[in-house]
Each structure stands twice: as structure tokens, then as C-alpha cells.
Design a protein around this motif. Sequence first.
Motif: not given
Length: 215
Positions: A25-29, A188-197, A199-208
Motif C-alpha cells: 500500500p502507498i501513502a503520499a506524505s 511512502h512518496l512525497d506529494l510531487d511523486e504521488a501527484n505526477a503519477a 497516485i491516491k492514498n491506499g493504492q497498491l504498488g508491486e515490487i517487481v
Amino acid sequence: MNKEAIREIVQEIVRNTLQQSKKVPIAASNRHIHLSPEHVERLFGRGYKLNKLKDLSQPNQFAAKETVTLIGPKGKIANVRVLGPARGSTQAEISLFDGFSLGVKPPIRTSGDIKGSEAITIQGPRGQVTIEEGLICAARHIHMHTIDGEAFGVHDGDHVQVKVDGERGVIFSNVLIRISSKYKLEMHLDLDEANAANIKNGQLGEIVAVESKRG
């Protein structure tokens, strides 16, 4: 069965599902600041204690009711949330865009690595303090409990790639793994990174992929 027991069962099911799928799970900080006990008193008054506004996702961490203003050479940012509890050293975490607004260039660092970082002035309701180092842009990272680290096959200090699907799907490289028995699984991502992609809080990312091992 009481509510606490049910909650623990649900959490265990969610944890197992995430571990098997390599999902996180991802959170924008948003911008925030950690204050030393000394600076809490200098900014808010002698003997002052931070007041909890709400708990954060990481255990025993909270957003305080208190806020401060960050003052740089070219501007200021008001209402920067203080996070508790108080720490040994004061550290402010902002985005690179915030740095442009303030007229500073915060280095991208792991939390706690503040040696040689940017200076900033902090204004509180009862005082002002300037720190010579302590202003950073937090490096993207994943908090993991030790159990999660074993399940994902990674170690503290490793770096991984994380894929996030969506209309602006992206693969984040150089994502630091931080493991402790005190942590809860979350990227944890900062707002710049989350907004660019987008991404909303709680969205899932996959370790590839694991890019590099510690050391």
C-alpha cells in the motif's frame, strides 16, 4: 469474538494477501516536521507538550495539533504539521517544489540523515529558531515489519523497483527498504511523486525487482 480479535484476524489476512502478491500500500506524505524537545519548548513555550490530532499509519506515531511556519530566503510556508512524538533532532521534510517556493535546495535523503542538509528558519507561536541543517526531501521508501521483509525476500537497506498501474502508470526505481519490528507495511512518496503519477492514498504498488542489496 471481540472487535480487537476480529481486527487482528482481518489484518493478518490482508498482510498474507499482500505478501503473496508482492503488493505494497502507498501513502503520499505531505510536508511535515519532527521537532526535538528543546525546539518544541522554544517554539511553543517552556514545558510545552505536543497534542495528538490523530494517529498515523506507523505505530506510535501521530500528527500533532500544532503547526509551524517554515521561512526560507525567498518565501515561507505556513501550517506545516508537526509530527510526534518529539525526536532527538529537528528534521523538516518537504518536496522539491516546496524548496523552490522557499528558495532552498533540500537534498534527497533517508529520514534521519541530515548531516550537511539545508538550513531553515522555523516560526512558532512563542518563538523562532534557525537550524543549520535538518531540511530534506525524503527519499522514497517502504516501511516493512520484519515478518514482511522475510516474506518479500528483502533486507533493510536494499533498493527495489515498484510498479504502479493506472492512467499514469509508472515504475519507481531506487526505493529504499526500511525494516523494523516497529514498522507497518507501507510505501511512502512525497506529494510531487504521488501527484505526477496520479497516485491516491491506499493504492497498491508491486515490487517487481530488487535493484541492489545492502552493502
